[in-house]
Design a protein around this motif. Structure first.
Motif, short mmCIF file in Angstrom:
data_model
loop_
_atom_site.label_atom_id
_atom_site.label_comp_id
_atom_site.label_asym_id
_atom_site.label_seq_id
_atom_site.Cartn_x
_atom_site.Cartn_y
_atom_site.Cartn_z
N ILE A 1 46.04 -53.91 -19.38
CA ILE A 1 47.05 -54.96 -19.30
C ILE A 1 48.12 -54.70 -20.36
CG2 ILE A 1 47.48 -57.44 -19.58
CD1 ILE A 1 44.59 -57.90 -18.65
N TYR B 1 45.65 -65.01 -13.85
CA TYR B 1 46.11 -63.61 -13.86
C TYR B 1 44.95 -62.68 -14.22
CZ TYR B 1 48.60 -59.42 -15.52
OH TYR B 1 49.02 -58.13 -15.73
N ASP C 1 42.24 -62.33 -11.45
CA ASP C 1 42.75 -61.48 -10.37
C ASP C 1 42.76 -60.02 -10.81
OD1 ASP C 1 43.10 -63.60 -8.67
OD2 ASP C 1 45.24 -63.82 -9.06
N TRP C 2 43.18 -59.78 -12.03
CA TRP C 2 43.24 -58.42 -12.58
C TRP C 2 41.86 -57.78 -12.59
CZ3 TRP C 2 40.74 -56.83 -17.12
CH2 TRP C 2 41.04 -55.54 -17.56
N TYR C 3 40.86 -58.51 -13.06
CA TYR C 3 39.51 -57.95 -13.11
C TYR C 3 38.98 -57.67 -11.71
CZ TYR C 3 34.61 -57.20 -13.94
OH TYR C 3 33.36 -56.63 -13.95
N ASN D 1 40.54 -57.23 -8.84
CA ASN D 1 41.25 -56.17 -8.13
C ASN D 1 40.91 -54.79 -8.69
OD1 ASN D 1 42.51 -58.00 -6.42
ND2 ASN D 1 44.26 -58.26 -7.79
N ASN D 2 40.77 -54.71 -10.01
CA ASN D 2 40.42 -53.43 -10.63
C ASN D 2 38.99 -53.01 -10.30
OD1 ASN D 2 42.32 -51.96 -12.74
ND2 ASN D 2 42.84 -54.13 -12.74
#
Length: 238
Positions: free
Chosen positions: A206, A222, A225-227, A229-230
């Motif tokens: 990030i 945020y 979602d970031w975790y 999706n990754n």
């Protein structure tokens, strides 16, 4: 007669709904009475992680569905990898974290949280536990070890949180990786505590400059979602 039958059905249903809570409460009492080293804060956090599984068929479970499903994967997205260990284990930890987050962050979840706290048999610790919806921190942290103390530095705010380490569990996890990890921490007596570590190895890092302006709730959305999706991206790529 019909009215009597209806009343009996209601009583039975009510008893069925109460059985898990009574059983869990009794088990907690036994542990707290027989294990002097058991930490009540750790115990309550553990109960939060599993309670919604016991209540999935009653009102509590129904209340949580819409919130949690917004943060879970659709079956079609993960059907090809859902049985793989590199997906299943971290996703299981993610779902546990989401259940705790729901109880602390969602308006309906907070009502469940306070009901749980009412029957939790550790009155001397409730004054701190009841602050958790206002004091919890969900973020991506960098671990820092200084003179035997462990700190989590929030990558968004740069604040450092002194972390309680029971039996060197956290220390051993941190030594395995110096990379940032996702966690949810809550205060205890003097330090923060957690047992949730979602490692972010091989994830797209990030950019701190892109998140500094985000408010706490928006940052949490945020981050989740970031975790998610990754995790999916890393598993599909392998």
């Amino acid at each position: 007669m019909k009215n009597d039958k209806k009343r009996k059905i209601k009583v039975v249903r009510k008893q069925q709904q109460q059985i898990p809570f009574a059983e869990i409460q009794e088990e907690i009492k036994k542990v707290l009475e027989t294990d002097p080293d058991m930490d009540e804060y750790v115990m309550f956090l553990a109960v939060m992680k599993v309670m919604l599984e016991y209540t999935s068929k009653d009102d509590w479970g129904e209340m949580s569905l819409s919130f949690i499903q917004n943060h879970y994967f659709d079956f079609e997205k993960v059907k090809t990898i859902k049985h793989r260990l590199d997906f299943r284990q971290p996703y299981k930890l993610y779902c546990e974290l989401m259940r705790v987050y729901y109880l602390l962050a969602d308006s309906k979840g907070k009502k469940i949280f306070h009901k749980m706290l009412n029957w939790f048999p550790a009155d001397n610790k409730k004054n701190i536990i009841q602050t958790w919806p206002n004091t919890f921190i969900l973020s991506c942290f960098r671990p820092i070890i200084t003179q035997g103390n462990i700190y989590f530095e929030d990558i968004r705010t740069k604040k450092k949180y002194d972390i309680a380490d029971r039996d060197n569990i956290i220390l051993s996890i941190i030594k395995e990786t110096h990379l940032p990890f996702l966690s949810l921490i809550v205060p205890s007596n003097e330090k923060f505590l957690t047992d949730m570590f979602l490692l972010c190895e091989n994830f797209t890092l990030i950019n701190p400059n892109s998140i500094g302006h985000l408010k706490k709730s928006r940052w949490e959305e945020y981050l989740l979602d970031w975790y998610r999706n990754n995790l999916l991206k890393s598993c599909l790529s392998t």
